[in-house]
Design a protein around this motif. Sequence first.
Motif, mmCIF file in Angstrom:
data_model
loop_
_atom_site.group_PDB
_atom_site.id
_atom_site.type_symbol
_atom_site.label_atom_id
_atom_site.label_comp_id
_atom_site.label_asym_id
_atom_site.label_seq_id
_atom_site.Cartn_x
_atom_site.Cartn_y
_atom_site.Cartn_z
ATOM 1 N N UNK A 155 38.035 43.049 61.810
ATOM 2 C CA UNK A 155 36.673 43.116 61.280
ATOM 3 C C UNK A 155 35.816 41.905 61.641
ATOM 4 N N UNK A 156 36.440 40.725 61.654
ATOM 5 C CA UNK A 156 35.660 39.484 61.725
ATOM 6 C C UNK A 156 36.110 38.527 62.832
ATOM 7 N N UNK A 157 36.920 38.997 63.780
ATOM 8 C CA UNK A 157 37.476 38.175 64.851
ATOM 9 C C UNK A 157 38.195 36.960 64.250
ATOM 10 N N UNK A 158 37.800 35.756 64.599
ATOM 11 C CA UNK A 158 38.507 34.563 64.117
ATOM 12 C C UNK A 158 37.766 33.831 63.011
ATOM 13 N N UNK A 180 30.905 43.824 54.494
ATOM 14 C CA UNK A 180 30.501 42.429 54.312
ATOM 15 C C UNK A 180 31.432 41.746 53.316
ATOM 16 N N UNK A 181 31.989 40.595 53.687
ATOM 17 C CA UNK A 181 32.879 39.891 52.749
ATOM 18 C C UNK A 181 32.089 39.218 51.627
ATOM 19 N N UNK A 182 32.479 39.508 50.398
ATOM 20 C CA UNK A 182 31.881 38.851 49.232
ATOM 21 C C UNK A 182 32.786 37.756 48.695
ATOM 22 N N UNK A 183 34.082 37.905 48.930
ATOM 23 C CA UNK A 183 35.082 36.937 48.457
ATOM 24 C C UNK A 183 36.246 37.017 49.437
ATOM 25 N N UNK A 184 36.843 35.860 49.762
ATOM 26 C CA UNK A 184 37.933 35.893 50.741
ATOM 27 C C UNK A 184 39.137 35.114 50.234
ATOM 28 N N UNK A 185 40.293 35.790 50.201
ATOM 29 C CA UNK A 185 41.594 35.157 49.974
ATOM 30 C C UNK A 185 41.570 34.253 48.740
#
Length: 192
Positions: A155-158, A180-185
């Motif tokens: 989805x977002x490459x690197x 669209x990412x709202x929160x990650x990990x």
Amino acid sequence: MLVGLIRHGLTDWNALGKIQGQSDIPLNEEGRKQAALLAERLKHEPYSWDFVITSGLLRAQETGEIIAASLGIPVYDPDSRLMERAFGQVEGLTAAERETLWGLDWKLKDLGQEKDQEVQERALAFLTELGERYSDKNVLVVSHGGLLAQLYRALYQDKFTERIGNLSLTILEKDEQAWEPRLYNCLKHLQE
């Protein structure tokens, strides 16, 4: 539509540093506690969830069941596209064991492991279908570190490269064009 992507809770093999792949390893007590902590966090977040879907491997299914029971939402039938990457001959081995058998570049050898592109394709197919079938729902998805890392790469490459932690939460929101990412990990529920 929101999708909450969750890596399953801790297992004994995680604690030992063994690659699980598609071996069906259950959560340990710490993993169960982690799932309960995330469930408690989700009760107090500003959005609600409609159902949970998991990979079907015991560690993901148990994580999903703990969260769903706490939130009072159903667990849908597992989806095999959410299974962890198959790691072939390296499943069940620690880093030291892998390096002893095949050297530091063991990942570059053909040891029966599923290819990045194959994992990405099935993860994207799942997410696409989920977005089409349940566009008016907010869905929690419990899967695995290797699969989630490949999904984020597709989805977002690197853009996102950090290791996916046990019981981490990532939230994606579907708009007309993309996820669209709202929160990650995020692991704040384990740190409080």
